[in-house]
Design a protein around this motif. Structure first.
Motif, PDB file in Angstrom:
ATOM      1  N   TYR A  42     -28.527   9.015  -6.329  1.00  0.00           N
ATOM      2  CA  TYR A  42     -28.239   9.573  -7.659  1.00  0.00           C
ATOM      3  C   TYR A  42     -26.896   9.026  -8.163  1.00  0.00           C
ATOM      4  CZ  TYR A  42     -31.596  13.119  -6.043  1.00  0.00           C
ATOM      5  OH  TYR A  42     -32.703  13.765  -5.560  1.00  0.00           O
ATOM      6  N   LEU A  84     -29.193  17.347  -9.918  1.00  0.00           N
ATOM      7  CA  LEU A  84     -28.402  18.568  -9.985  1.00  0.00           C
ATOM      8  C   LEU A  84     -27.787  18.744 -11.364  1.00  0.00           C
ATOM      9  CD1 LEU A  84     -26.533  18.386  -6.557  1.00  0.00           C
ATOM     10  CD2 LEU A  84     -28.551  19.754  -7.146  1.00  0.00           C
ATOM     11  N   PHE A 101     -24.719  20.699 -13.003  1.00  0.00           N
ATOM     12  CA  PHE A 101     -23.465  21.311 -12.569  1.00  0.00           C
ATOM     13  C   PHE A 101     -22.868  22.174 -13.670  1.00  0.00           C
ATOM     14  CE2 PHE A 101     -22.175  19.356  -8.559  1.00  0.00           C
ATOM     15  CZ  PHE A 101     -23.030  18.277  -8.467  1.00  0.00           C
ATOM     16  N   GLY A 102     -22.186  23.243 -13.246  1.00  0.00           N
ATOM     17  CA  GLY A 102     -21.304  23.949 -14.151  1.00  0.00           C
ATOM     18  C   GLY A 102     -20.014  23.169 -14.283  1.00  0.00           C
ATOM     19  N   GLN A 150     -18.495  11.992 -14.287  1.00  0.00           N
ATOM     20  CA  GLN A 150     -17.664  13.185 -14.437  1.00  0.00           C
ATOM     21  C   GLN A 150     -16.465  12.889 -15.322  1.00  0.00           C
ATOM     22  OE1 GLN A 150     -16.040  14.883 -10.784  1.00  0.00           O
ATOM     23  NE2 GLN A 150     -16.007  16.931 -11.694  1.00  0.00           N
ATOM     24  N   TYR A 166     -20.169  23.297  -4.383  1.00  0.00           N
ATOM     25  CA  TYR A 166     -19.359  22.171  -3.958  1.00  0.00           C
ATOM     26  C   TYR A 166     -17.893  22.504  -4.215  1.00  0.00           C
ATOM     27  CZ  TYR A 166     -23.399  18.965  -3.595  1.00  0.00           C
ATOM     28  OH  TYR A 166     -24.558  18.341  -3.231  1.00  0.00           O
ATOM     29  N   LYS A 216     -10.490  13.980  -5.939  1.00  0.00           N
ATOM     30  CA  LYS A 216     -11.468  13.689  -4.884  1.00  0.00           C
ATOM     31  C   LYS A 216     -12.883  13.962  -5.380  1.00  0.00           C
ATOM     32  CE  LYS A 216      -8.260  12.793  -1.842  1.00  0.00           C
ATOM     33  NZ  LYS A 216      -8.048  11.396  -1.359  1.00  0.00           N
ATOM     34  N   SER A 217     -13.862  13.608  -4.566  1.00  0.00           N
ATOM     35  CA  SER A 217     -15.251  13.823  -4.953  1.00  0.00           C
ATOM     36  C   SER A 217     -15.736  15.185  -4.441  1.00  0.00           C
ATOM     37  CB  SER A 217     -16.128  12.698  -4.397  1.00  0.00           C
ATOM     38  OG  SER A 217     -16.085  12.696  -2.990  1.00  0.00           O
ATOM     39  N   PRO A 218     -16.845  15.681  -4.995  1.00  0.00           N
ATOM     40  CA  PRO A 218     -17.358  16.988  -4.556  1.00  0.00           C
ATOM     41  C   PRO A 218     -17.805  16.972  -3.098  1.00  0.00           C
ATOM     42  CG  PRO A 218     -18.285  16.365  -6.685  1.00  0.00           C
ATOM     43  CD  PRO A 218     -17.593  15.156  -6.146  1.00  0.00           C
ATOM     44  N   ARG A 270     -13.284   5.321 -10.514  1.00  0.00           N
ATOM     45  CA  ARG A 270     -12.601   5.771 -11.731  1.00  0.00           C
ATOM     46  C   ARG A 270     -12.545   4.609 -12.696  1.00  0.00           C
ATOM     47  NH1 ARG A 270      -9.605  10.290 -12.212  1.00  0.00           N
ATOM     48  NH2 ARG A 270      -9.694  10.493  -9.943  1.00  0.00           N
ATOM     49  N   LEU A 316     -19.772   8.851 -10.054  1.00  0.00           N
ATOM     50  CA  LEU A 316     -20.055   9.327  -8.703  1.00  0.00           C
ATOM     51  C   LEU A 316     -21.463   8.931  -8.279  1.00  0.00           C
ATOM     52  CD1 LEU A 316     -18.646  12.921  -9.180  1.00  0.00           C
ATOM     53  CD2 LEU A 316     -17.660  11.206  -7.672  1.00  0.00           C
ATOM     54  N   PRO A 372     -19.880  17.149 -12.847  1.00  0.00           N
ATOM     55  CA  PRO A 372     -20.628  15.885 -12.914  1.00  0.00           C
ATOM     56  C   PRO A 372     -21.884  16.032 -13.767  1.00  0.00           C
ATOM     57  CG  PRO A 372     -19.963  16.362 -10.651  1.00  0.00           C
ATOM     58  CD  PRO A 372     -19.680  17.586 -11.453  1.00  0.00           C
ATOM     59  N   LEU A 410     -17.532  23.950  -7.792  1.00  0.00           N
ATOM     60  CA  LEU A 410     -18.627  23.585  -8.700  1.00  0.00           C
ATOM     61  C   LEU A 410     -19.922  24.237  -8.246  1.00  0.00           C
ATOM     62  CD1 LEU A 410     -17.807  19.777  -8.794  1.00  0.00           C
ATOM     63  CD2 LEU A 410     -17.594  21.307 -10.748  1.00  0.00           C
ATOM     64  N   GLN A 445     -27.373  16.676  -1.344  1.00  0.00           N
ATOM     65  CA  GLN A 445     -26.782  15.425  -1.788  1.00  0.00           C
ATOM     66  C   GLN A 445     -25.343  15.317  -1.288  1.00  0.00           C
ATOM     67  OE1 GLN A 445     -27.388  14.722  -6.033  1.00  0.00           O
ATOM     68  NE2 GLN A 445     -29.362  15.781  -5.919  1.00  0.00           N
ATOM     69  N   TYR A 446     -25.010  14.138  -0.811  1.00  0.00           N
ATOM     70  CA  TYR A 446     -23.664  13.846  -0.314  1.00  0.00           C
ATOM     71  C   TYR A 446     -23.038  12.814  -1.244  1.00  0.00           C
ATOM     72  CZ  TYR A 446     -25.336  16.330   3.737  1.00  0.00           C
ATOM     73  OH  TYR A 446     -25.858  17.299   4.560  1.00  0.00           O
ATOM     74  N   PHE A 447     -21.838  13.131  -1.697  1.00  0.00           N
ATOM     75  CA  PHE A 447     -21.190  12.304  -2.705  1.00  0.00           C
ATOM     76  C   PHE A 447     -20.255  11.257  -2.106  1.00  0.00           C
ATOM     77  CE2 PHE A 447     -22.229  13.988  -6.885  1.00  0.00           C
ATOM     78  CZ  PHE A 447     -22.875  15.157  -6.542  1.00  0.00           C
ATOM     79  N   GLY A 448     -20.185  10.133  -2.774  1.00  0.00           N
ATOM     80  CA  GLY A 448     -19.193   9.135  -2.466  1.00  0.00           C
ATOM     81  C   GLY A 448     -17.869   9.474  -3.126  1.00  0.00           C
ATOM     82  N   PRO A 449     -16.838   8.664  -2.887  1.00  0.00           N
ATOM     83  CA  PRO A 449     -15.507   8.947  -3.419  1.00  0.00           C
ATOM     84  C   PRO A 449     -15.368   8.701  -4.916  1.00  0.00           C
ATOM     85  CG  PRO A 449     -15.496   6.884  -2.224  1.00  0.00           C
ATOM     86  CD  PRO A 449     -16.836   7.481  -2.012  1.00  0.00           C
ATOM     87  N   TYR A 484     -23.976  10.023 -11.049  1.00  0.00           N
ATOM     88  CA  TYR A 484     -23.455  11.036 -11.954  1.00  0.00           C
ATOM     89  C   TYR A 484     -22.183  10.497 -12.603  1.00  0.00           C
ATOM     90  CZ  TYR A 484     -26.407  14.408  -9.383  1.00  0.00           C
ATOM     91  OH  TYR A 484     -27.468  15.080  -8.807  1.00  0.00           O
TER      92      TYR A 484
END
Lengths: 114, 113
Positions: B33, A102, A104-105, B37, A36, A42-44, B109, B91, B43, A88, B102-106, B35
């Protein structure tokens, strides 16, 4: 030992060069591997996915997987300043009934200098 | 097409307060899902829903965290008695089925003062 390890960087390359990003993982049963890209704030965003040993190419990006060595890498050819971001590495966790979660590193920050 | 959406984009709250974070997955995606971060980290998994049920909540840090997905679409992550250490980006990601991309949202925060 972390489950997924990446060098945090920053990795600095000149524009037009090849950037090589590396990742190791500890769970031998892992079967799905993802790269990613994440811009600051921003998001991944998914760049590449790879499931079998060898190379997978998509445009300027090549993912490489070696399950025996528990190693996955991402090569970015002809690097552009717009490639500057955190990359990532993510590995599908085999535990917990293969839910697809998932691991993540911590990410590698790439800086491409004009 | 519409991606994953999350609201609010930013949330500032005081220590001890209750917060709710909402996630709208991609239409038709059955797997969802959450997550979390923290700055400078990747994440970390919190919870996974398949349909309406929480199939894996092993990542929730303690019982102050709870999530629901009552109709198998929108999900809400609920945090009680917030602590400063809860400050992070939350996230949400969805996939067509489990183990698929998997597709992430914005993200939301969250800042706990």
């Amino acid at each position: 030992q972390k489950e997924v390890e990446q060098n945090s960087g920053p990795l600095s390359v000149p524009e037009g060069a090849i950037a090589s990003l590396n990742c190791t993982y500890s769970d031998r049963g892992s079967q799905s591997f993802f790269w990613y890209r994440q811009y600051s704030g921003k998001s991944p965003e998914l760049i590449m996915s790879i499931y079998s040993n060898g190379d997978k190419e998509d445009g300027r990006f090549t993912a490489q997987l070696n399950k025996a060595s528990q190693y996955v890498s991402l090569l970015i050819r002809d690097s552009q300043p717009s490639d500057s971001a955190t990359y990532l590495c993510a590995v599908n966790s085999v535990g917990s009934g293969n839910t697809g979660k998932l691991i993540f590193g911590q990410g590698t920050t790439l800086q491409v200098k004009p | 097409g519409a991606g994953v959406s999350q609201t609010p984009s930013n949330k500032v709250t005081e220590k001890g307060k209750y917060v709710e974070l909402r996630c709208d997955p991609i239409s038709g995606h059955t797997a969802l899902y959450w997550y979390r971060q923290s700055l400078g980290q990747g994440p970390e998994f919190l919870i996974y829903f398949q349909g309406t049920g929480a199939a894996d909540d092993s990542g929730l840090p303690n019982d102050r965290f709870f999530a629901v997905r009552p109709e198998g679409s929108v999900s809400t992550l609920k945090i009680q008695r917030t602590e400063r250490g809860d400050s992070a980006v939350y996230l949400c990601a969805s996939s067509l089925k489990r183990q698929e991309t998997q597709y992430f949202g914005p993200g939301t925060r969250l800042l706990v003062l």
